[in-house]
Scaffold this active site. Structure first.
Site: not given
Lengths: 342, 342
Positions: A14, A100, A156, A213, A224, A228, A321
């Site tokens: 990112i 991070t 989110v 991942e 995850d 959110k 993405g």
């Protein structure tokens, strides 16, 4: 033309996408909005690049080509070792961009970085969820006292900035928020359904494409999506601790389950749900009728439904993405820049 | 507790829904956000109620029960005749809420009211599209000079505040915005499809339910959707004049057309589309494949797709029910109140 100086902390997928988009678009954005976004520091896991006058576009693009954790090798502005305090003492950024990785045990290094930024007088934009999930109230209290902004739209549905809309629905009593909030698991379920893969095959395909991942635990165990939901719960002012969110593992789903559902006109989806009236939240495997909007949300798309006392609405879009998320982070940066520095 | 004084100009369906919601929720909102929204004036087509200290909840609810254009009869604060200047000289509202009907020939009385409000130092929230469609740049120039906000989320998809998201996508190059933007015609098409009504029958049903106006011209000739496209074009900084938007009349559609489409796995929808690259816009009858998201948007639901150089996203929700729109107007009021007065 106003200059706004930013520090980019975290330089993985990112971070690189963000710096690249900024390098390619900032002249255009400066012309359109009258503000020049200047990157004065970039930090990765092993080193830092600090240039108080700001990197030029060429330097930014070159920086995106260095190997992972390799920016300490980037010429005269680079150095080994990470010391975010030094970024602040040498370059005094106006906006701190925290990219991070999420660590849901400690919230670090994100939490310490964000608090340091706020205490140094910088506004914060973060795509790292963990500091918010574990320390939302501490972060917001510090920001309030110092009259600084903390923006986190990318946390989110990174490519579909719906958090801001949710926050803006101030006259509504938000009753329920539910949806498909994890792109990786939705991709896996779509592959199982469309191409008759079993779970392991679909996961391997997702990993091969960089959608999952190497260690997919956070996604496939619902962590995850639960993170959110926790952020959503804070945004609507009804906090739910991540540890109290019921999570089912998506690994339980077999190809047979998927096909059994199809026979009954249903689709299996991994649904994250927050009931703000009962104050319960869950990430669960659910069977959805084929004609339901959620059944149409496939691949890496995400979708969410907001139900309030006055309305019901849906958002559908990219989950996370790189390029989409990078644009959302940049939109947050621009909003802070325009609101506070022009 | 900060008091923010508002004037409500226009007291039809939306005006009444707005005042009612505010009467029922403002104590709660004051507690939650620390700001008390005080209605100091209400104006309809024949009279005014002005109370500089603010109407109490009971007075607000009673006011919603007076006959149409009848607030001049409302006791000691009421008077006959409309004079918005008098509202400003007597009650000095902080926020002007413009809810008069849309007149696409003159933009009046909305345009004059909004300019008067801005010149008097009041922020503006409007659900009336016409002043924006005809005078967007004049209004925004005045607001900029005076550092005042003009909010208008309720003008497009009243119950689904997507305009703010569009405005916030500042790093994106918005390529296309298209969708089902008119609830009345979508209801008519859905009735034709689901209940095999012809156009006239479906229109009459919509009128009987209060979904279509007695004079439905603005909706069925595509003018309402075109007005929304014009507002969208201003928001993305690529203005398109409403008169240059190609409009097909939805009255052309016969029950036979609807059934022919069904045989081919399609649904007929009335699609408003803005191509920001070619700078052309249209409101057209289109055949949509059944599995397309737009084919799922039925009844009074609206939906819109935003396509940028970096992402593609969908919003689906109520087009413009009274209560939904009233909440969106109130959200705009709260946003201005919190941003500028606390």
């Amino acid at each position: 033309m106003k200059n706004v100086n930013i520090a980019v902390i975290g330089f993985g997928n990112i971070g690189r996408a963000f710096v690249r988009v900024l390098a390619l678009k900032r002249k255009l954005l400066a012309k359109k909005y009258g503000v020049n976004i200047n990157v004065v520091a970039v930090v990765d896991s092993k080193g830092m690049v600090i240039k108080p006058s700001g990197l030029d576009d060429y330097e930014m693009l070159k920086l995106c080509e260095v190997p992972k954790s390799g920016i300490y090798m980037f010429g005269s502005y680079a150095k080994q070792g990470v010391n975010v305090e030094e970024v602040y003492s040498k370059a005094a950024p106006n906006i701190h961009v925290e990219l991070t990785p999420a660590n849901y045990v400690s919230g670090e290094p994100g939490f310490t970085n964000i608090m340091l930024a706020l205490k140094s007088g910088a506004h914060v934009v973060t795509a790292n969820k963990a500091p918010l999930v574990l320390h939302y109230e501490d972060i917001m209290a510090e920001a309030r006292v110092r009259k600084l902004a903390v923006k986190f739209r990318a946390t989110v549905m990174g490519g579909t900035p719906f958090l801001e809309v949710l926050a803006s629905m101030k006259s509504h009593d938000i009753e329920k928020v539910e949806g498909i909030l994890n792109a990786t698991t939705n991709y896996i379920l779509t592959e199982m359904h469309d191409n008759l893969l079993d779970f392991e095959q679909a996961l391997k395909k997702a990993q091969a494409l960089g959608i999952a991942e190497t260690d997919p635990t956070l996604d496939i165990e619902g962590f995850d999506a639960a993170a959110k939901l926790t952020i959503i719960s804070y945004v609507i002012g009804k906090p739910i601790n991540i540890n109290s969110i019921y999570r089912e593992s998506v690994t339980k789903i077999t190809l047979k389950d998927v096909l059994d559902a199809v026979k009954q006109g249903q689709v299996i989806k991994y649904i994250a749900s927050l009931d703000a009236q009962k104050m319960v939240a869950s990430v669960k495997i659910e069977r959805i009728p084929r004609e339901n909007v959620f059944a149409q949300i496939n691949g890496t798309l995400n979708g969410v439904k907001i139900k309030s006392d006055a309305t019901e609405l849906f958002f559908i879009g990219r989950g996370g993405g790189r390029m989409e998320t990078a644009h959302t982070v940049l939109d947050d940066v621009l909003e802070v820049a325009l609101r506070w520095f022009t």
